[in-house]
Motif scaffolding. Structure first.
Motif, PDB file in Angstrom:
ATOM      1  N   ILE A   1       0.850  -1.194   0.000  1.00  0.00           N
ATOM      2  CA  ILE A   1       0.000   0.000   0.000  1.00  0.00           C
ATOM      3  C   ILE A   1       0.884   1.242   0.000  1.00  0.00           C
ATOM      4  CG2 ILE A   1      -1.903  -1.138   1.221  1.00  0.00           C
ATOM      5  CD1 ILE A   1      -0.993   0.395   3.770  1.00  0.00           C
ATOM      6  N   ALA A   2       0.327   2.336  -0.473  1.00  0.00           N
ATOM      7  CA  ALA A   2       1.024   3.622  -0.416  1.00  0.00           C
ATOM      8  C   ALA A   2       0.715   4.258   0.935  1.00  0.00           C
ATOM      9  CB  ALA A   2       0.554   4.516  -1.553  1.00  0.00           C
ATOM     10  N   HIS A   3       1.740   4.698   1.640  1.00  0.00           N
ATOM     11  CA  HIS A   3       1.563   5.315   2.948  1.00  0.00           C
ATOM     12  C   HIS A   3       1.527   6.827   2.802  1.00  0.00           C
ATOM     13  CE1 HIS A   3       2.021   1.665   5.355  1.00  0.00           C
ATOM     14  NE2 HIS A   3       2.806   1.270   4.356  1.00  0.00           N
ATOM     15  N   ASP A   4       0.535   7.445   3.418  1.00  0.00           N
ATOM     16  CA  ASP A   4       0.352   8.890   3.358  1.00  0.00           C
ATOM     17  C   ASP A   4       1.143   9.536   4.491  1.00  0.00           C
ATOM     18  OD1 ASP A   4      -0.476  11.503   3.210  1.00  0.00           O
ATOM     19  OD2 ASP A   4      -2.616  11.065   3.357  1.00  0.00           O
ATOM     20  N   THR A   5       2.180  10.277   4.143  1.00  0.00           N
ATOM     21  CA  THR A   5       2.984  10.959   5.161  1.00  0.00           C
ATOM     22  C   THR A   5       2.605  12.432   5.287  1.00  0.00           C
ATOM     23  OG1 THR A   5       4.734  11.428   3.561  1.00  0.00           O
ATOM     24  CG2 THR A   5       4.945   9.395   4.860  1.00  0.00           C
ATOM     25  N   ARG A   6       1.530  12.834   4.622  1.00  0.00           N
ATOM     26  CA  ARG A   6       1.089  14.231   4.673  1.00  0.00           C
ATOM     27  C   ARG A   6      -0.261  14.413   5.350  1.00  0.00           C
ATOM     28  NH1 ARG A   6       3.650  17.634   0.441  1.00  0.00           N
ATOM     29  NH2 ARG A   6       5.250  16.347  -0.497  1.00  0.00           N
ATOM     30  N   GLY A   7      -0.932  13.313   5.644  1.00  0.00           N
ATOM     31  CA  GLY A   7      -2.266  13.403   6.243  1.00  0.00           C
ATOM     32  C   GLY A   7      -2.548  12.160   7.061  1.00  0.00           C
ATOM     33  N   GLU A   8      -3.765  11.659   6.941  1.00  0.00           N
ATOM     34  CA  GLU A   8      -4.182  10.466   7.686  1.00  0.00           C
ATOM     35  C   GLU A   8      -3.878   9.215   6.870  1.00  0.00           C
ATOM     36  OE1 GLU A   8      -5.478  10.304  10.783  1.00  0.00           O
ATOM     37  OE2 GLU A   8      -5.160  12.452  10.939  1.00  0.00           O
ATOM     38  N   CYS A   9      -2.950   8.406   7.332  1.00  0.00           N
ATOM     39  CA  CYS A   9      -2.594   7.181   6.623  1.00  0.00           C
ATOM     40  C   CYS A   9      -3.546   6.055   7.031  1.00  0.00           C
ATOM     41  CB  CYS A   9      -1.154   6.785   6.939  1.00  0.00           C
ATOM     42  SG  CYS A   9      -0.577   5.389   5.942  1.00  0.00           S
ATOM     43  N   VAL A  10      -3.902   5.206   6.086  1.00  0.00           N
ATOM     44  CA  VAL A  10      -4.825   4.098   6.348  1.00  0.00           C
ATOM     45  C   VAL A  10      -4.244   3.060   7.299  1.00  0.00           C
ATOM     46  CG1 VAL A  10      -6.025   4.348   4.143  1.00  0.00           C
ATOM     47  CG2 VAL A  10      -4.072   2.814   4.304  1.00  0.00           C
ATOM     48  N   CYS A  11      -2.931   3.033   7.490  1.00  0.00           N
ATOM     49  CA  CYS A  11      -2.309   2.022   8.354  1.00  0.00           C
ATOM     50  C   CYS A  11      -2.395   2.378   9.838  1.00  0.00           C
ATOM     51  CB  CYS A  11      -0.862   1.787   7.953  1.00  0.00           C
ATOM     52  SG  CYS A  11       0.285   3.080   8.484  1.00  0.00           S
ATOM     53  N   GLY A  12      -2.790   3.597  10.155  1.00  0.00           N
ATOM     54  CA  GLY A  12      -2.873   4.010  11.552  1.00  0.00           C
ATOM     55  C   GLY A  12      -1.517   4.033  12.242  1.00  0.00           C
TER      56      GLY A  12
END
Length: 54
Positions: A13-24
């Motif tokens: 998965i792509a991890h969001d480092t600018r907002g809310e990431c789905v991985c928690g």
């Protein structure tokens, strides 16, 4: 939002480092030498390999 991020290499998965990431991601305060506090976000893989699974 965290100042520093650790993400799993080659993850599915792509991890969001600018907002809310789905991985928690787990966020931990890290004191610096100048007395300020920065936050470290450790992102999690969907297969749990950081816990010895998968």
């Amino acid at each position: 939002m965290a100042d520093l991020h650790v993400t799993p290499a080659g993850d599915r998965i792509a991890h969001d480092t600018r907002g809310e990431c789905v991985c928690g991601p787990t966020q931990t305060p890290v004191p610096t030498d100048d007395g300020t506090v920065r936050f470290l976000a450790v992102h999690h893989s969907p297969d749990g390999r950081e816990y010895g699974a998968g």
